[in-house]
Design an enzyme around this catalytic site. Structure first.
Site, PDB file in Angstrom:
ATOM      1  N   LYS A 163      41.416  28.503  65.822  1.00 29.36           N
ATOM      2  CA  LYS A 163      41.865  27.109  65.936  1.00 29.36           C
ATOM      3  C   LYS A 163      42.631  26.956  67.251  1.00 29.36           C
ATOM      4  O   LYS A 163      43.324  27.894  67.698  1.00 29.36           O
ATOM      5  CB  LYS A 163      42.725  26.727  64.736  1.00 29.36           C
ATOM      6  CG  LYS A 163      41.942  26.653  63.425  1.00 29.36           C
ATOM      7  CD  LYS A 163      40.922  25.532  63.417  1.00 29.36           C
ATOM      8  CE  LYS A 163      40.251  25.399  62.037  1.00 29.36           C
ATOM      9  NZ  LYS A 163      39.236  24.334  62.035  1.00 29.36           N
ATOM     10  N   LYS A 262      28.112  21.127  57.653  1.00 28.18           N
ATOM     11  CA  LYS A 262      28.849  21.299  56.392  1.00 28.18           C
ATOM     12  C   LYS A 262      28.199  20.420  55.333  1.00 28.18           C
ATOM     13  O   LYS A 262      27.927  19.237  55.594  1.00 28.18           O
ATOM     14  CB  LYS A 262      30.312  20.888  56.566  1.00 28.18           C
ATOM     15  CG  LYS A 262      31.069  21.782  57.531  1.00 28.18           C
ATOM     16  CD  LYS A 262      32.489  21.308  57.722  1.00 28.18           C
ATOM     17  CE  LYS A 262      33.229  22.245  58.675  1.00 28.18           C
ATOM     18  NZ  LYS A 262      34.529  21.684  59.103  1.00 28.18           N
TER      19      LYS A 262
HETATM   20 MG   LIG Z   1      35.475  22.457  62.862  1.00 31.11          MG
END
Ligand SMILES: [Mg+2]
Length: 369
Positions: A163, A262
């Site tokens: 991240k 996703k």
């Molecule tokens: Mg992402």
């Protein structure tokens, strides 16, 4: 088939460690599970938009209400022969891909069980195991991150995602590359930046990353295309790709070189396959992402990841990485370093643990015909 009963569960699943990204921090994962029941079979689905609308405009409470008040009443008692018919019934409702995915994913599992085949065969997948990567949010210190990365490399993961946000940016990449000069990494920005930071991403180029995931606005395509022309590192879109229609625009605009698919964000497996195929034809590689679902949702994503254009290791993790007690049973484990086996039973092998489901459920409803 005729759906006789639909059960909807809103659950709060405690994480082992808080999940920190550019948009905030989650100590628990708020998820919605759907059980579709026919005369003689059932199937479970899971959709996980998180507690607040910070990753996308949807959130778990809204998804639960939408399924309960609109989507489930629309399909209950209907004769539904295939996924296309199901999606047609739901098409009067605009947007809300996470909510639609809750029902759509359960339908695929139910259908595969009725056809006595593992879910990946229904989807057209053939592989026996999928490759998975490791993924680290913002940590309390760089040394903690370095230790975790070292552990993941020792465990055999073939790539790592980090991240990336203000204050955890170039300094973090420099610390990582100093210790791991050749290992495959990519960063995920979760839509935290604008074109004003183009120079920041030009600096990122020197770290030789596999890709930069969703650097700009969560619904943007045009500025990503502009940024891609200004940097050499491939851009991967995540938040921006919410449907096959949006994907067609991204291909035309040349907004990305990778796509993270996703199941929830794109409205289920039917759209996921469409996007996968469109990318394949356009020379764009895909990989399967996740929202820290339980083994139920991840079990469905494992089956999706068997399709041929998923060429980069998936964000699907063994249960113990994020959960002391995974709501899904059995737990997801690696069968070889960085590998997870696909289903060998009809549908998927994972269902909610009855005990944990009663412990983690905040809201529950049953719709019957
Ligand atoms: Mg992402």
């Amino acid at each position: 088939m005729k759906l006789r009963c639909i059960e909807v569960y809103y659950v709060k699943m405690p994480l082992r460690y808080p999940w920190r990204t550019a948009y905030g921090e989650d100590a628990d994962i708020h998820s919605v599970l759907v059980k579709l029941v026919t005369e003689d079979a059932y199937g479970w689905g899971e959709t996980t938009p998180l507690q607040a609308p910070c990753y996308s405009p949807e959130w778990a409470g809204g998804v639960y209400s939408l399924i309960k008040d609109f989507l489930a009443p629309q399909v209950i008692g209907q004769e539904i022969d295939n996924v296309e018919s199901l999606l047609q019934l739901l098409s009067c409702f605009k947007g809300n891909p996470f909510a639609k995915a809750g029902i759509e994913l359960a339908f695929w599992v139910l259908q595969a069980k009725q056809q006595s085949q593992p879910l990946h065969r229904s989807l057209g997948g053939t592989t026996k195991a999928i490759a998975v990567g490791a993924d680290f949010g913002v940590q309390d210190s760089l040394q903690i991150l370095i230790d975790k990365v070292q552990y993941a490399i020792n465990e055999g993961y073939s790539r790592i995602k980090l991240k990336f946000r203000y204050g955890w940016d170039i300094n973090m990449l420099k610390a990582i590359r100093d210790v791991f000069p050749d290992y495959p990494f990519h960063i995920d920005c979760n839509a935290a930046f604008t074109l004003k930071q183009t120079d920041l991403f030009q600096k990122v180029d020197r770290f030789d990353l596999a890709m930069i995931e969703q650097p700009l606005h969560y619904s943007d395509l045009r500025e990503h295309a502009f940024l891609q022309k200004s940097i050499s590192t491939p851009i991967c879109l995540d938040e921006s790709i919410t449907s096959p229609k949006v994907m067609a625009d991204a291909i035309q605009l040349e907004s990305c070189r990778y796509v993270n698919i996703k199941t929830g964000r794109v409205g289920g497996l039917y759209n996921a396959i469409q996007i996968h195929d469109m990318c394949h034809n356009a020379g764009i590689s895909c990989w399967v992402g996740g929202m820290l679902e339980s083994a139920v949702g991840n079990g469905i994503s494992i089956e999706l990841a068997t399709l041929p254009n998923f060429t980069y290791p998936a964000d699907i993790f063994p249960s113990q990485v994020h959960y002391i007690h995974d709501l899904g049973y059995p737990e997801i484990t690696t069968t070889a370093p960085g590998k997870i086996a696909v289903s060998s039973v009809p549908g998927i092998p994972y269902e909610p643990s009855t005990i944990l489901l009663s412990q983690y459920t905040l809201h529950h409803t049953i719709i019957k015909k």
